[in-house]
Design a protein around this motif. Structure first.
Motif, PDB file in Angstrom:
ATOM      1  N   ILE A  25       0.839  -1.207   0.000  1.00 12.03           N
ATOM      2  CA  ILE A  25       0.000   0.000   0.000  1.00 12.03           C
ATOM      3  C   ILE A  25       0.871   1.252   0.000  1.00 12.03           C
ATOM      4  O   ILE A  25       0.630   2.203  -0.753  1.00 12.03           O
ATOM      5  CB  ILE A  25      -0.963  -0.005   1.204  1.00 12.03           C
ATOM      6  N   PHE A  26       1.909   1.249   0.847  1.00  7.59           N
ATOM      7  CA  PHE A  26       2.825   2.396   0.897  1.00  7.59           C
ATOM      8  C   PHE A  26       3.538   2.586  -0.436  1.00  7.59           C
ATOM      9  O   PHE A  26       3.658   3.715  -0.926  1.00  7.59           O
ATOM     10  CB  PHE A  26       3.839   2.203   2.030  1.00  7.59           C
ATOM     11  N   ALA A  27       4.021   1.502  -1.039  1.00 11.42           N
ATOM     12  CA  ALA A  27       4.721   1.596  -2.324  1.00 11.42           C
ATOM     13  C   ALA A  27       3.791   2.106  -3.420  1.00 11.42           C
ATOM     14  O   ALA A  27       4.192   2.941  -4.242  1.00 11.42           O
ATOM     15  CB  ALA A  27       5.309   0.243  -2.709  1.00 11.42           C
ATOM     16  N   ALA A  28       2.555   1.629  -3.447  1.00 10.66           N
ATOM     17  CA  ALA A  28       1.600   2.089  -4.460  1.00 10.66           C
ATOM     18  C   ALA A  28       1.286   3.576  -4.288  1.00 10.66           C
ATOM     19  O   ALA A  28       1.208   4.319  -5.277  1.00 10.66           O
ATOM     20  CB  ALA A  28       0.319   1.270  -4.370  1.00 10.66           C
ATOM     21  N   TYR A  29       1.136   4.020  -3.056  1.00  5.05           N
ATOM     22  CA  TYR A  29       0.872   5.441  -2.796  1.00  5.05           C
ATOM     23  C   TYR A  29       2.065   6.293  -3.224  1.00  5.05           C
ATOM     24  O   TYR A  29       1.902   7.331  -3.860  1.00  5.05           O
ATOM     25  CB  TYR A  29       0.570   5.655  -1.313  1.00  5.05           C
ATOM     26  N   LEU A  42      10.887   2.757 -10.430  1.00  7.39           N
ATOM     27  CA  LEU A  42      10.314   2.009  -9.312  1.00  7.39           C
ATOM     28  C   LEU A  42       9.488   0.820  -9.792  1.00  7.39           C
ATOM     29  O   LEU A  42       9.492  -0.238  -9.152  1.00  7.39           O
ATOM     30  CB  LEU A  42       9.452   2.928  -8.442  1.00  7.39           C
ATOM     31  N   ASP A  43       8.809   0.991 -10.900  1.00 14.72           N
ATOM     32  CA  ASP A  43       8.027  -0.117 -11.450  1.00 14.72           C
ATOM     33  C   ASP A  43       8.940  -1.277 -11.840  1.00 14.72           C
ATOM     34  O   ASP A  43       8.642  -2.442 -11.555  1.00 14.72           O
ATOM     35  CB  ASP A  43       7.222   0.360 -12.656  1.00 14.72           C
ATOM     36  N   VAL A  44      10.065  -0.973 -12.462  1.00 11.69           N
ATOM     37  CA  VAL A  44      11.021  -2.015 -12.844  1.00 11.69           C
ATOM     38  C   VAL A  44      11.588  -2.699 -11.607  1.00 11.69           C
ATOM     39  O   VAL A  44      11.667  -3.934 -11.538  1.00 11.69           O
ATOM     40  CB  VAL A  44      12.148  -1.422 -13.712  1.00 11.69           C
ATOM     41  N   VAL A  45      11.977  -1.923 -10.611  1.00 17.53           N
ATOM     42  CA  VAL A  45      12.585  -2.493  -9.404  1.00 17.53           C
ATOM     43  C   VAL A  45      11.593  -3.347  -8.629  1.00 17.53           C
ATOM     44  O   VAL A  45      11.936  -4.429  -8.133  1.00 17.53           O
ATOM     45  CB  VAL A  45      13.156  -1.366  -8.516  1.00 17.53           C
ATOM     46  N   LEU A  46      10.350  -2.898  -8.524  1.00 14.40           N
ATOM     47  CA  LEU A  46       9.371  -3.622  -7.719  1.00 14.40           C
ATOM     48  C   LEU A  46       8.791  -4.842  -8.428  1.00 14.40           C
ATOM     49  O   LEU A  46       8.335  -5.776  -7.768  1.00 14.40           O
ATOM     50  CB  LEU A  46       8.242  -2.684  -7.281  1.00 14.40           C
ATOM     51  N   THR A  47       8.789  -4.851  -9.754  1.00 16.32           N
ATOM     52  CA  THR A  47       8.262  -6.020 -10.453  1.00 16.32           C
ATOM     53  C   THR A  47       9.342  -7.000 -10.902  1.00 16.32           C
ATOM     54  O   THR A  47       9.019  -8.070 -11.395  1.00 16.32           O
ATOM     55  CB  THR A  47       7.436  -5.603 -11.685  1.00 16.32           C
ATOM     56  N   MET A  48      10.602  -6.644 -10.701  1.00 20.67           N
ATOM     57  CA  MET A  48      11.682  -7.542 -11.101  1.00 20.67           C
ATOM     58  C   MET A  48      11.599  -8.918 -10.430  1.00 20.67           C
ATOM     59  O   MET A  48      11.786  -9.936 -11.097  1.00 20.67           O
ATOM     60  CB  MET A  48      13.042  -6.902 -10.825  1.00 20.67           C
ATOM     61  N   THR A  55      17.255 -16.543  -8.369  1.00 16.56           N
ATOM     62  CA  THR A  55      18.701 -16.674  -8.536  1.00 16.56           C
ATOM     63  C   THR A  55      19.261 -15.622  -9.481  1.00 16.56           C
ATOM     64  O   THR A  55      20.358 -15.103  -9.263  1.00 16.56           O
ATOM     65  CB  THR A  55      19.060 -18.077  -9.063  1.00 16.56           C
ATOM     66  N   VAL A  56      18.497 -15.268 -10.506  1.00 15.95           N
ATOM     67  CA  VAL A  56      18.953 -14.227 -11.434  1.00 15.95           C
ATOM     68  C   VAL A  56      18.969 -12.878 -10.734  1.00 15.95           C
ATOM     69  O   VAL A  56      19.908 -12.095 -10.893  1.00 15.95           O
ATOM     70  CB  VAL A  56      18.058 -14.190 -12.692  1.00 15.95           C
ATOM     71  N   VAL A  57      17.950 -12.592  -9.939  1.00 18.62           N
ATOM     72  CA  VAL A  57      17.906 -11.328  -9.195  1.00 18.62           C
ATOM     73  C   VAL A  57      19.043 -11.281  -8.183  1.00 18.62           C
ATOM     74  O   VAL A  57      19.708 -10.254  -8.030  1.00 18.62           O
ATOM     75  CB  VAL A  57      16.535 -11.148  -8.499  1.00 18.62           C
ATOM     76  N   GLY A  58      19.303 -12.395  -7.501  1.00 16.63           N
ATOM     77  CA  GLY A  58      20.410 -12.435  -6.546  1.00 16.63           C
ATOM     78  C   GLY A  58      21.746 -12.200  -7.223  1.00 16.63           C
ATOM     79  O   GLY A  58      22.589 -11.458  -6.716  1.00 16.63           O
TER      80      GLY A  58
END
Length: 67
Positions: A25-29, A42-48, A55-58
């Protein structure tokens, strides 16, 4: 029969659900109130984590934030 593993799993699931609910909720606001260029980042970072396997993200985080 030991019920602790089941109880522990349900407890962790409940706590993480409540925490992620309020963080979401905080992130969406915050995303709704930011300028357009920051929204994209932020959309890229939060949906990655939803798109890439963990493992790819790590590995990416280790490459970006590592020494």
């Amino acid at each position: 029969m030991d019920w602790f593993p089941l109880y522990n799993s349900l407890r962790i699931a409940a706590i993480s659900t409540v925490v992620i609910f309020f963080v979401g909720i905080f992130a969406a606001y915050y995303i709704a109130k930011t300028p357009r260029i920051i929204k994209g980042i932020l959309d890229v970072v939060l949906t990655m984590p939803l798109v890439l396997p963990p493992t790819v993200v790590g590995y990416l985080l280790l490459r970006v934030l590592g020494p």
